[in-house]
Structures are given as structure tokens and as C-alpha cells.
Design an enzyme around this catalytic site. Structure first.
Site, PDB file in Angstrom:
ATOM      1  N   ASP A   1      81.991 -42.269 -11.597  1.00  0.00           N
ATOM      2  CA  ASP A   1      83.372 -42.723 -11.809  1.00  0.00           C
ATOM      3  C   ASP A   1      84.401 -41.622 -11.552  1.00  0.00           C
ATOM      4  OD1 ASP A   1      82.772 -41.123 -13.891  1.00  0.00           O
ATOM      5  OD2 ASP A   1      83.432 -42.493 -15.465  1.00  0.00           O
TER       6      ASP A   1
ATOM      7  N   HIS B   1      83.921 -23.593  22.819  1.00  0.00           N
ATOM      8  CA  HIS B   1      84.976 -24.511  22.362  1.00  0.00           C
ATOM      9  C   HIS B   1      86.264 -24.238  23.129  1.00  0.00           C
ATOM     10  CE1 HIS B   1      86.812 -21.264  19.981  1.00  0.00           C
ATOM     11  NE2 HIS B   1      85.622 -20.981  19.500  1.00  0.00           N
TER      12      HIS B   1
ATOM     13  N   TYR C   1      80.476 -15.888  20.851  1.00  0.00           N
ATOM     14  CA  TYR C   1      79.352 -16.023  19.924  1.00  0.00           C
ATOM     15  C   TYR C   1      78.070 -15.749  20.697  1.00  0.00           C
ATOM     16  CZ  TYR C   1      83.271 -18.760  18.186  1.00  0.00           C
ATOM     17  OH  TYR C   1      84.540 -19.165  17.839  1.00  0.00           O
TER      18      TYR C   1
ATOM     19  N   HIS D   1      94.131 -26.449  19.121  1.00  0.00           N
ATOM     20  CA  HIS D   1      94.486 -27.845  18.883  1.00  0.00           C
ATOM     21  C   HIS D   1      95.885 -27.892  18.299  1.00  0.00           C
ATOM     22  CE1 HIS D   1      93.522 -26.680  14.729  1.00  0.00           C
ATOM     23  NE2 HIS D   1      92.448 -26.096  15.224  1.00  0.00           N
TER      24      HIS D   1
ATOM     25  N   ARG E   1      85.673 -14.773  16.149  1.00  0.00           N
ATOM     26  CA  ARG E   1      86.772 -15.672  16.505  1.00  0.00           C
ATOM     27  C   ARG E   1      88.038 -15.112  15.869  1.00  0.00           C
ATOM     28  NH1 ARG E   1      84.734 -20.120  15.184  1.00  0.00           N
ATOM     29  NH2 ARG E   1      85.599 -20.662  13.158  1.00  0.00           N
TER      30      ARG E   1
ATOM     31  N   GLU F   1      91.984 -16.434  15.175  1.00  0.00           N
ATOM     32  CA  GLU F   1      92.790 -17.664  15.270  1.00  0.00           C
ATOM     33  C   GLU F   1      94.142 -17.491  14.593  1.00  0.00           C
ATOM     34  OE1 GLU F   1      91.108 -21.052  13.168  1.00  0.00           O
ATOM     35  OE2 GLU F   1      92.385 -22.424  14.314  1.00  0.00           O
TER      36      GLU F   1
ATOM     37  N   HIS G   1      80.830 -24.562  12.712  1.00  0.00           N
ATOM     38  CA  HIS G   1      81.335 -25.207  11.495  1.00  0.00           C
ATOM     39  C   HIS G   1      80.441 -24.894  10.306  1.00  0.00           C
ATOM     40  CE1 HIS G   1      83.772 -28.196  14.132  1.00  0.00           C
ATOM     41  NE2 HIS G   1      84.409 -27.076  13.918  1.00  0.00           N
TER      42      HIS G   1
ATOM     43  N   ASP H   1      87.198 -18.463   8.472  1.00  0.00           N
ATOM     44  CA  ASP H   1      88.136 -19.446   9.028  1.00  0.00           C
ATOM     45  C   ASP H   1      88.616 -20.273   7.843  1.00  0.00           C
ATOM     46  OD1 ASP H   1      89.468 -21.532  10.269  1.00  0.00           O
ATOM     47  OD2 ASP H   1      87.926 -21.854  11.796  1.00  0.00           O
TER      48      ASP H   1
ATOM     49  N   HIS I   1      93.695 -30.740  12.523  1.00  0.00           N
ATOM     50  CA  HIS I   1      93.601 -31.160  13.924  1.00  0.00           C
ATOM     51  C   HIS I   1      94.646 -32.258  14.059  1.00  0.00           C
ATOM     52  CE1 HIS I   1      89.179 -29.607  13.982  1.00  0.00           C
ATOM     53  NE2 HIS I   1      90.066 -28.650  14.038  1.00  0.00           N
TER      54      HIS I   1
ATOM     55  N   ASP J   1      95.885 -22.543   9.622  1.00  0.00           N
ATOM     56  CA  ASP J   1      94.510 -22.480  10.127  1.00  0.00           C
ATOM     57  C   ASP J   1      94.309 -21.086  10.735  1.00  0.00           C
ATOM     58  OD1 ASP J   1      92.030 -22.958  11.209  1.00  0.00           O
ATOM     59  OD2 ASP J   1      92.687 -24.518  12.612  1.00  0.00           O
TER      60      ASP J   1
ATOM     61  N   GLU K   1      92.754 -19.833  19.358  1.00  0.00           N
ATOM     62  CA  GLU K   1      91.565 -19.363  18.662  1.00  0.00           C
ATOM     63  C   GLU K   1      90.348 -19.157  19.569  1.00  0.00           C
ATOM     64  OE1 GLU K   1      89.673 -22.407  16.187  1.00  0.00           O
ATOM     65  OE2 GLU K   1      91.403 -23.717  16.522  1.00  0.00           O
TER      66      GLU K   1
HETATM   67  N1  GLY Z   1      89.099 -24.697  11.084  1.00  0.00           N
HETATM   68  C1  GLY Z   1      89.034 -25.692  12.035  1.00  0.00           C
HETATM   69  C2  GLY Z   1      89.468 -25.209  13.348  1.00  0.00           C
HETATM   70  O1  GLY Z   1      89.683 -24.029  13.522  1.00  0.00           O
HETATM   71  O2  GLY Z   1      89.668 -25.961  14.235  1.00  0.00           O
HETATM   72 MN    MN Z   2      91.628 -24.304  14.423  1.00  0.00          MN
HETATM   73 MN    MN Z   3      90.208 -22.625  12.045  1.00  0.00          MN
END
Ligand code: GLY
Ligand code: MN
Ligand code: MN
Length: 443
Positions: free
Chosen positions: A38, A349, A387, A353, A405, A407, A242, A259, A360, A270, A383
Site C-alpha cells: 500500500d 552513444h 569506454y 539529448h 564520460r 557531460e 546505465h 552521472d 531526455h 544532467d 556528453e
Molecule cells: N543520465 C542520463 C543521460 O545522461 O542521458
Molecule cells: Mn545525458
Molecule cells: Mn547523464
């Protein structure tokens, strides 16, 4: 500092101006979601709904009826209820919906089936987010069918159903000055949180401890919700894009990738930073790190009005391929390696975005067959990453397991762009300096 009532009103007016004549728009609030038995997940209003109302309660439906005599902005919401409010918290009620949130007309949500068909009747077109929520789709059809059942009594049901997202998401893509200010605040809070993580990091601490440092720092400053699940990956966990387990111990000699970013007043930040657990980059780590940093700089340089969405990405790819060839991780001619996408073994990647109320964020990346042209007010992440998988036998062992990375959040301005998240250091020298201070402080 937040979005003013006037700005919410301007948004509704702007949306209504885009709608076809004689139409109605219907938008439901986010649903509460059960977490276990609940207990619910923390409630968060739907971004589209909040964007148009500033109303954060569940069990509500927004209806926009341009040129309706008794008011264009109608809000269905929960009734005030002393007993329920003692248990579950404050409700605006219908009076609050009008007084505090500027609704022209408000009704109890429990009466929606009786009232909404009357508002739809006579309108030719219905705008709503089709297919997003099956339950809501069924409701819309049920309301329309109630009108259809009465055609012989002279009722006129709508004949056209249109997607609301198209207009609304295009509006959300262009941020106002007030929105950019909120995103800057979100970015500042998260930047300071990343600094805190760097300052408190040490070999032997767990990834989740850094996650906690970030969450603590953000919450203290009012960034109470993470904009997405934080990623804290030490060593080769950084190569899992992720990674959210955040459960491993941080090792001396490894890098850690964080991240994480808070949401502030419904706007996301982000940020990714990668830094050495012990405060000092090794030679290989530094080489890869600087390459990612150069790729980010090359990409940010391309965030200029008039450039198209893909230009920053292309710039990052070129820098990374040239660098990987120089370091010996890729072999061959740069042009060929780009054409064959050989870099995807290391950089799989895209550059980023849209960013806004959702991490996103909404907004099309292409218009027809063409990449979207960047315009002032658009906010995006930049970003790039490299890797090197720990089992990549094609590269020398010394490179394996390094994941980096970097970003930042960037707003397109009239003559270029502005980075909203530069409070978190990112050059090797700045990071090492900050972390050296930390070691002294502990000694
Ligand atoms: N943290 C999600 C991205 O960087 O897109
Ligand atoms: Mn991002
Ligand atoms: Mn991110």
C-alpha cells in the site's frame, strides 16, 4: 524563484492559438504508482500537465476549450476533504484551482463523466496524447461515445482526434528566460554536489556512498528529486552505460564515473564527471580523459544557432577517432574509420539529448528528413565518452577497463551557447587540485 502564474497562462494561450478552430484539448495528471503493497512511489506530476498548469496534485484533468464563454481553462481536481487532508495532505479543491492556479472553471474530478462530454459536444476536434495511457484513451472514447449515443437527440460528436504532443512538445523545446534560470539553478546545485563527491571520495568507500553525498548535497539546496537514477561506477563499471547498482567498493588506482543531477522546480540537470578515486590520474587514464574533454570542447563549439543537431556529434566523433588513432587504440585512416563506424566499439552513444522538464526532454531531432537546426533557447547535453571494455583483446592491456564520460548542459544563445553546469571542475589540473586539497584536509 519559479515559473509565474502569468507564464503558465501564456503557455496555455500559446497552445490554444496553435489549435485548429472549434477544438478541445484534454490532458490528464500523472497517476500515482504503487511501489509495494500500500505504499506509492514519490508522486511527480506529468511534465506536460505541469507545464500548462503548475498544478502538482494527482487525480486531475486539464481541459482547454478555446473561446468557451464560461472560461477556456477548466480544471477537474479532487474536492477538499478535511478527513483525507489530515491523512494524505493538502488539496487545493475547486476554489484553490481557480484562485491559486488561475483556472476559469473547476469541477470535482468525481464528476468528470457527467461534465466533460458536455464540454466536448459541439467541438469538431479533440486534442490529446493518443496511446500514451490506454486507460485514458478508453476514457476519451467513452466520453465521446456518450455524445454519439445522443446524435438522434441532436448532439454533434467530434469527428477528428489529433495528437496534442506535436504542438506542446515543440513549445517545450524552446526555453524561456525563466526556464533557463531554473535549469541554471539545477545545474549549479548539481555541480556543487559533484564537487562534494570529489572531495569526499577515497579508496575503500562504496559507490553508494558517493551517490549519498550527491543526494545529500542536492537535497540540502532544494534539488530534492534526482532527475534520473544516479550512476556511480568505479573502475570498469564505468563502461556499463546505465550502471545503477552503485554497490561496489572504490579501488585505489581506478577512475569513478558519476552521472547524476537533481531536478529543481520541475527542471532537470544532467552532469557526468569522471575522476580518479585516489585523486591522481594515471598516464593512460589522463590520455583517454583529455581526449574525451577535447571531444566535448569540439562539440560545444558547434552548439551555435544555425548549426544542425548532428554537427556537435560529428565533431565529437572526429576528435575521438583522431585521438584513438594517435593513442594506437584504433588503426587505419581516420575517414575510413569514421565511415565504417569503427569508433562505436569505444563511443557507442550519441553526443546528447534535449534537456528540460524531462531529462531526455521532448522535441523532435529531425524535421522531415533534415536534422533540426539549433535555435536560441534550446537546451541540450553534450556528453561524449570513451569506454574500453575490460575484455577488449584488440587493445593493449593497459587501456582495458577505462571508462570516461564528461557531460554538461548547454543552452543555445543568440550568438553561441552557454554552459549551465561549469561549476563542476573538469580539467585534469582542476580535478587533481581539488582532490589534493581533500587529501591534505584529511591528513
Ligand atoms: N543520465 C542520463 C543521460 O545522461 O542521458
Ligand atoms: Mn545525458
Ligand atoms: Mn547523464
Amino acid at each position: 524563484m519559479s515559473i509565474t502564474k502569468q507564464e503558465f497562462a501564456r503557455r496555455r494561450k500559446a497552445l490554444m492559438a496553435l489549435m485548429e478552430p472549434n477544438s478541445i484539448a484534454i490532458l490528464p495528471a500523472a497517476k500515482e504508482k504503487l511501489r509495494s503493497r500500500d505504499t506509492d512511489y514519490p508522486y511527480r506530476q506529468d511534465s506536460d500537465f505541469y507545464y500548462l498548469t503548475g498544478f502538482s496534485e494527482p487525480e486531475a484533468v486539464l481541459v482547454l476549450v478555446p473561446e468557451r464563454e464560461h472560461g477556456e481553462y477548466v480544471l477537474f481536481c479532487r474536492e477538499k476533504n478535511k478527513e483525507k487532508e489530515i491523512w494524505d495532505g493538502y488539496r487545493a479543491g475547486q476554489e484553490g484551482a481557480c484562485k491559486q492556479y488561475g483556472a476559469d472553471d473547476a469541477f470535482p474530478i468525481d464528476d468528470i463523466d457527467d461534465i466533460l462530454p458536455g464540454l466536448i459536444e459541439g467541438r469538431e476536434r479533440v486534442y490529446y496524447a493518443m496511446g500514451k495511457d490506454m486507460d485514458f484513451d478508453r476514457h476519451v472514447m467513452a466520453w465521446v461515445n456518450l455524445i454519439r449515443a445522443k446524435v438522434r437527440a441532436g448532439a454533434t460528436p467530434p469527428g477528428e482526434f489529433l495528437d496534442l504532443d506535436h504542438f506542446l512538445h515543440d513549445m517545450r523545446l524552446y526555453k524561456s528566460a525563466a526556464e533557463v534560470r531554473l535549469m541554471e539553478t539545477a545545474g549549479d546545485i548539481s555541480s556543487r554536489a559533484h564537487v562534494r563527491a570529489m572531495k569526499t571520495c577515497a579508496p575503500g568507500r562504496f559507490e553508494y556512498e558517493l551517490e549519498a553525498e550527491i543526494q545529500y548535497a542536492c537535497t540540502l539546496e532544494g534539488g530534492r528529486r534526482p532527475a534520473y537514477n544516479s550512476i556511480v561506477g568505479g573502475g570498469d563499471n564505468a563502461c556499463v552505460l546505465h550502471y545503477v547498482e552503485n554497490s561496489a567498493k572504490l579501488k585505489n588506482g581506478d577512475l569513478v564515473l558519476i552521472d547524476a543531477g537533481c531536478e529543481y522546480e520541475y527542471y532537470a540537470s544532467d552532469i557526468t564527471r569522471t575522476f580518479p578515486v585516489n585523486g591522481k590520474f594515471s598516464r593512460e587514464q589522463k590520455a583517454i580523459y583529455n581526449l574525451v574533454l577535447n571531444a566535448q570542447a569540439a562539440a560545444i563549439e558547434k552548439v551555435v544557432p544555425g548549426n544542425h543537431w548532428n554537427e556537435p556529434h560529428d565533431a565529437s566523433v572526429r576528435t575521438i577517432v583522431e585521438g584513438l588513432v594517435q593513442l594506437g587504440l584504433l588503426k587505419g585512416r581516420v575517414e575510413k574509420l569514421i565511415e565504417k563506424e569503427s569508433y562505436k566499439a569505444f563511443y557507442m552513444h550519441r553526443i546528447g539529448h534535449w534537456l528540460g522538464m524531462d531529462v531526455h526532454d521532448v522535441g523532435d531531432y529531425k524535421v522531415g528528413d533534415e536534422w533540426r537546426v539549433l535555435e536560441p533557447g534550446m537546451v541540450m547535453t553534450v556528453e561524449p565518452g570513451i569506454y574500453v571494455a575490460k575484455d577488449n583483446r584488440k587493445v593493449e592491456a593497459k587501456w582495458r577497463g577505462i571508462g570516461v564520460r564528461i557531460e554538461d548542459d548547454v543552452v543555445v544563445t543568440k550568438d553561441g551557447c552557454r554552459v549551465l553546469t561549469d561549476g563542476a571542475p573538469k580539467t585534469v589540473a582542476d580535478i587533481e587540485k581539488l582532490m589534493a586539497g581533500r587529501r591534505k584536509a584529511r591528513a
